[in-house]
Design an enzyme around this catalytic site. Structure first.
Site, PDB file in Angstrom:
ATOM      1  CE  LYS A   1      -1.716   2.941   2.851  1.00 15.98           C
ATOM      2  NZ  LYS A   1      -1.816   4.130   2.020  1.00 15.98           N
TER       3      LYS A   1
ATOM      4  CB  SER B   1       4.062   8.879  11.979  1.00 18.41           C
ATOM      5  OG  SER B   1       2.824   8.195  11.975  1.00 18.41           O
ATOM      6  CB  THR B   2       6.697   7.188  16.389  1.00 22.73           C
ATOM      7  OG1 THR B   2       8.032   7.178  15.860  1.00 22.73           O
ATOM      8  CG2 THR B   2       6.700   6.445  17.715  1.00 22.73           C
TER       9      THR B   2
ATOM     10  CB  VAL C   1       0.600   5.416  11.918  1.00 23.64           C
ATOM     11  CG1 VAL C   1      -0.059   4.275  11.148  1.00 23.64           C
ATOM     12  CG2 VAL C   1      -0.195   6.700  11.720  1.00 23.64           C
ATOM     13  N   GLY C   2       2.700   3.740  13.791  1.00 30.11           N
ATOM     14  CA  GLY C   2       3.430   2.493  14.082  1.00 30.11           C
ATOM     15  C   GLY C   2       2.950   1.843  15.380  1.00 30.11           C
TER      16      GLY C   2
ATOM     17  CD  GLU D   1      13.329   0.559   9.050  1.00 25.59           C
ATOM     18  OE1 GLU D   1      13.765   1.427   9.836  1.00 25.59           O
ATOM     19  OE2 GLU D   1      14.031  -0.353   8.597  1.00 25.59           O
TER      20      GLU D   1
ATOM     21  CB  CYS E   1      13.108   8.617   8.546  1.00 23.36           C
ATOM     22  SG  CYS E   1      13.965   7.559   7.382  1.00 23.36           S
TER      23      CYS E   1
ATOM     24  CD  GLU F   1      10.348  12.408  11.925  1.00 20.06           C
ATOM     25  OE1 GLU F   1       9.212  12.042  12.231  1.00 20.06           O
ATOM     26  OE2 GLU F   1      11.131  11.718  11.239  1.00 20.06           O
TER      27      GLU F   1
HETATM   28  P1  TAP Z   1       2.149   7.954   8.405  1.00 16.19           P
HETATM   29  O1  TAP Z   1       1.100   8.982   8.488  1.00 16.19           O
HETATM   30  O2  TAP Z   1       2.428   7.127   9.593  1.00 16.19           O
HETATM   31  O3  TAP Z   1       1.746   7.024   7.161  1.00 16.19           O
HETATM   32  C1  TAP Z   1       2.564   5.994   6.687  1.00 16.19           C
HETATM   33  C2  TAP Z   1       1.714   4.979   5.923  1.00 16.19           C
HETATM   34  O4  TAP Z   1       0.808   4.350   6.838  1.00 16.19           O
HETATM   35  C3  TAP Z   1       0.847   5.596   4.825  1.00 16.19           C
HETATM   36  O5  TAP Z   1       0.771   4.706   3.742  1.00 16.19           O
HETATM   37  C4  TAP Z   1      -0.506   5.716   5.544  1.00 16.19           C
HETATM   38  O6  TAP Z   1      -1.585   5.789   4.678  1.00 16.19           O
HETATM   39  C5  TAP Z   1      -0.518   4.446   6.339  1.00 16.19           C
HETATM   40  N1  TAP Z   1      -1.459   4.450   7.461  1.00 16.19           N
HETATM   41  C6  TAP Z   1      -1.991   5.507   8.118  1.00 16.19           C
HETATM   42  N2  TAP Z   1      -2.842   5.086   9.077  1.00 16.19           N
HETATM   43  C7  TAP Z   1      -2.857   3.742   9.030  1.00 16.19           C
HETATM   44  C8  TAP Z   1      -3.534   2.721   9.773  1.00 16.19           C
HETATM   45  N3  TAP Z   1      -4.368   3.006  10.778  1.00 16.19           N
HETATM   46  N4  TAP Z   1      -3.306   1.427   9.467  1.00 16.19           N
HETATM   47  C9  TAP Z   1      -2.438   1.100   8.488  1.00 16.19           C
HETATM   48  N5  TAP Z   1      -1.777   2.023   7.731  1.00 16.19           N
HETATM   49  C10 TAP Z   1      -1.978   3.326   8.011  1.00 16.19           C
HETATM   50  O7  TAP Z   1       3.543   8.568   8.003  1.00 16.19           O
HETATM   51  P2  TAP Z   1       3.876   9.618   6.860  1.00 16.19           P
HETATM   52  O8  TAP Z   1       3.433  10.951   7.296  1.00 16.19           O
HETATM   53  O9  TAP Z   1       3.403   9.096   5.531  1.00 16.19           O
HETATM   54  O10 TAP Z   1       5.477   9.541   6.819  1.00 16.19           O
HETATM   55  C11 TAP Z   1       6.269  10.351   7.605  1.00 16.19           C
HETATM   56  C12 TAP Z   1       6.819   9.573   8.780  1.00 16.19           C
HETATM   57  O11 TAP Z   1       7.464   8.388   8.314  1.00 16.19           O
HETATM   58  C13 TAP Z   1       7.903  10.325   9.527  1.00 16.19           C
HETATM   59  O12 TAP Z   1       7.714  10.168  10.907  1.00 16.19           O
HETATM   60  C14 TAP Z   1       9.196   9.639   9.095  1.00 16.19           C
HETATM   61  O13 TAP Z   1      10.261   9.730   9.996  1.00 16.19           O
HETATM   62  C15 TAP Z   1       8.748   8.251   8.921  1.00 16.19           C
HETATM   63  N6  TAP Z   1       9.676   7.543   8.041  1.00 16.19           N
HETATM   64  C16 TAP Z   1      10.510   6.620   8.588  1.00 16.19           C
HETATM   65  C17 TAP Z   1      11.418   5.988   7.776  1.00 16.19           C
HETATM   66  C18 TAP Z   1      12.341   4.970   8.356  1.00 16.19           C
HETATM   67  S1  TAP Z   1      13.112   4.038   7.322  1.00 16.19           S
HETATM   68  N7  TAP Z   1      12.492   4.839   9.655  1.00 16.19           N
HETATM   69  C19 TAP Z   1      11.487   6.279   6.427  1.00 16.19           C
HETATM   70  C20 TAP Z   1      10.619   7.226   5.920  1.00 16.19           C
HETATM   71  C21 TAP Z   1       9.690   7.853   6.740  1.00 16.19           C
HETATM   72  P3  TAP Z   1      -2.152   7.232   4.169  1.00 16.19           P
HETATM   73  O14 TAP Z   1      -1.395   7.522   2.965  1.00 16.19           O
HETATM   74  O15 TAP Z   1      -3.593   7.026   3.913  1.00 16.19           O
HETATM   75  O16 TAP Z   1      -1.915   8.215   5.284  1.00 16.19           O
END
Ligand code: TAP
Length: 453
Positions: A154, A208-209, A211-212, A229, A263, A356
């Site tokens: 996804k 994000s932490t 949602v993780g 991650e 990240c 962050e």
């Molecule tokens: P999130 O809002 O957590 O979304 C990540 C993914 O999860 C998206 O595909 C999102 O879908 C999906 N999601 C949201 N709610 C969900 C649920 N309840 N159940 C299952 N999946 C769900 O993060 P973001 O804003 O896209 O990314 C930024 C964050 O990612 C930052 O904190 C960054 O540090 C972190 N990040 C970490 C790494 C590593 S390798 N550690 C790398 C890149 C980014 P939608 O598109 O619908 O929201």
């Protein structure tokens, strides 16, 4: 059925519309993946490797097309997007060698022979964020497929285009139907189904932490395997004995790459107090020299942020009274632009220092000695990345051992190398991706005793 309009972040113009996958369609895809896995796991290791190499060749033949899609749909500078598409090819090639090396063990036992097998887990659900749609997809996809798992991915709702195209390239390479599927849609629908569906045996989540944490709770219901991650707040530690010119010239790229939506961004620069003024004098022209502009231009180093909402979030860390030391430039007019921004001095309780930000904002803080540098770097719930700049090899090793983070580079800002393990300490994640052992994370060990009596 609902749909999402992908917006070009540099122009604010619509690029295309993508239909959302429904919960029912997600279930059907998971069931297809489970059926496909029964035969995919039995494909001879050499043939599985050959198919992954063909997949890599397909990606290689379409690098320019994928890069252009990422530039239009995510605002990544075309040079960076070309590198990102190339990384998908390279990660596939790297793990194409894995099926033939997925060996178990023979363990000495009384009364017989004992062997272990690394059995593929089954269907893997891959949930990808919007910041690096291509590389992060490949880090989960390639080793999972190599292990004999099938994958349902996804992409983020905002950035689905390259993942959809990579799914088509998998079929063009000859991967059987159902082995790798891409389901654009909402996290609350598609992502949630992947977490909840009992046929999905592992979730690889990057995001994000917050949602993780929800995903970890969901996976607990099925004892589902999980790699996380998550977020980061990484330090760039610069000692007085470092090559200051090099450290300052490269520091902007350690935090402003991908407009800080990284990240691994070293968004907290820590500088030994005795060289703070000299370092700041070197940093200023480096920051002002970052070429921010049209991501489709070859010379561009930094593009826009992903959305208006995200720009407002980043801007909230730089209020009118913020201690802005200096800034780079950003275009006027349409586009979600935000200039590279350096804040100093910053209090340890300031949100810009603690959170962050995920944008092109960096803080600079002086430290007195090695112990204080380590304490400042560790003063965060995250532990993903970081850099140490020093000419003293003993100090480099001492500080590297002291900083609680998963990925460090010394006299370098390199973050992710697909041939070495990558992942977080503390609230930055769980498990490791990449490197030679990543395929093991998509297997369970089966232990078999054969009696010789
Ligand atoms: P999130 O809002 O957590 O979304 C990540 C993914 O999860 C998206 O595909 C999102 O879908 C999906 N999601 C949201 N709610 C969900 C649920 N309840 N159940 C299952 N999946 C769900 O993060 P973001 O804003 O896209 O990314 C930024 C964050 O990612 C930052 O904190 C960054 O540090 C972190 N990040 C970490 C790494 C590593 S390798 N550690 C790398 C890149 C980014 P939608 O598109 O619908 O929201």
């Amino acid at each position: 059925m609902t749909s999402y309009t992908v917006i070009n972040p540099a122009t604010e113009q619509p690029v295309t519309q993508v239909e959302h996958t429904t919960a029912e369609q997600t279930d059907a895809a998971i069931e297809r993946a489970a059926r496909a896995q029964e035969s995919w796991r039995d494909v001879a290791p050499g043939d599985r490797g050959r198919l992954l190499r063909r997949f890599a060749e397909q990606v290689d033949a379409h690098v320019a097309e994928l890069a252009a899609l990422e530039t239009a749909g995510s605002g990544h500078p075309v040079g960076a997007a070309t590198w990102e598409a190339g990384q998908v090819r390279d990660v596939l090639t790297y793990y194409a060698a894995a099926p033939e090396r997925l060996t178990g063990r023979q363990i000495p036992v009384p009364g017989g022979l004992n062997v272990t097998f690394k059995e593929p887990l089954g269907v893997v659900g891959l949930i990808v964020p919007w910041n690096f749609p291509m590389p992060i997809l490949s880090w989960g996809m390639a080793p999972a497929l190599a292990a004999g798992c099938t994958v349902v991915a996804k992409p983020a709702e905002m950035t689905p285009l390259t993942a959809i195209r990579i799914g088509e390239l998998a079929l063009a390479a000859g991967l059987p139907e159902g082995v790798f599927q891409v389901l654009p849609g909402k996290g609350s629908v598609v992502g949630q189904r992947l977490v909840d569906h009992p046929l999905v045996r592992k979730i690889v989540f990057t995001g994000s932490t917050e949602v993780g944490q929800q995903i970890m709770t969901g996976c607990a219901r099925h004892i589902k395997r999980l790699t996380l991650e998550l977020g980061g707040k990484s330090a760039n530690i610069i000692f007085a004995d470092a090559d200051l010119e090099r450290a300052a010239a490269t520091a902007p790229y350690a935090v402003f790459d991908n407009a800080g939506q990284d990240c691994c961004a070293r968004s907290r620069i820590l500088v030994e107090a005795s060289v703070l003024d000299k370092f700041m004098a070197l940093l200023e022209p480096a920051v002002k020299g970052v070429r921010v502009g049209d991501p489709a231009a070859d010379s561009t180093e930094m593009g826009p942020l992903i959305s208006a909402a995200h720009r407002a979030h980043v801007a909230s860390y730089v209020q009118a009274d913020a201690p802005v030391a200096f800034r780079g430039s950003a275009p006027d007019g349409p586009g979600f632009w935000y200039p590279p921004t350096v804040l100093a001095p910053v209090d340890a309780d300031a949100p810009a220092y603690a959170d962050e930000i995920f944008g092109p904002v960096v803080t600079v803080t002086p430290f007195a000695d090695e112990a204080e540098a380590i304490a400042l770097a560790n003063d965060t719930p995250y532990g993903l990345s970081g850099s140490i700049w020093t000419g003293n090899v003993g100090r480099a090793i001492r500080v590297a051992r002291g900083v609680e983070t998963g990925n460090l580079s010394v006299n370098s800002h390199s973050s992710v190398r697909y041939w070495t393990p990558f992942g977080g300490f503390k609230q930055s994640g769980l498990g490791r991706e990449l490197g030679p052992d990543a395929v093991d994370a998509f297997t369970d060990v089966k232990n078999v005793f054969i009696s010789t009596d």
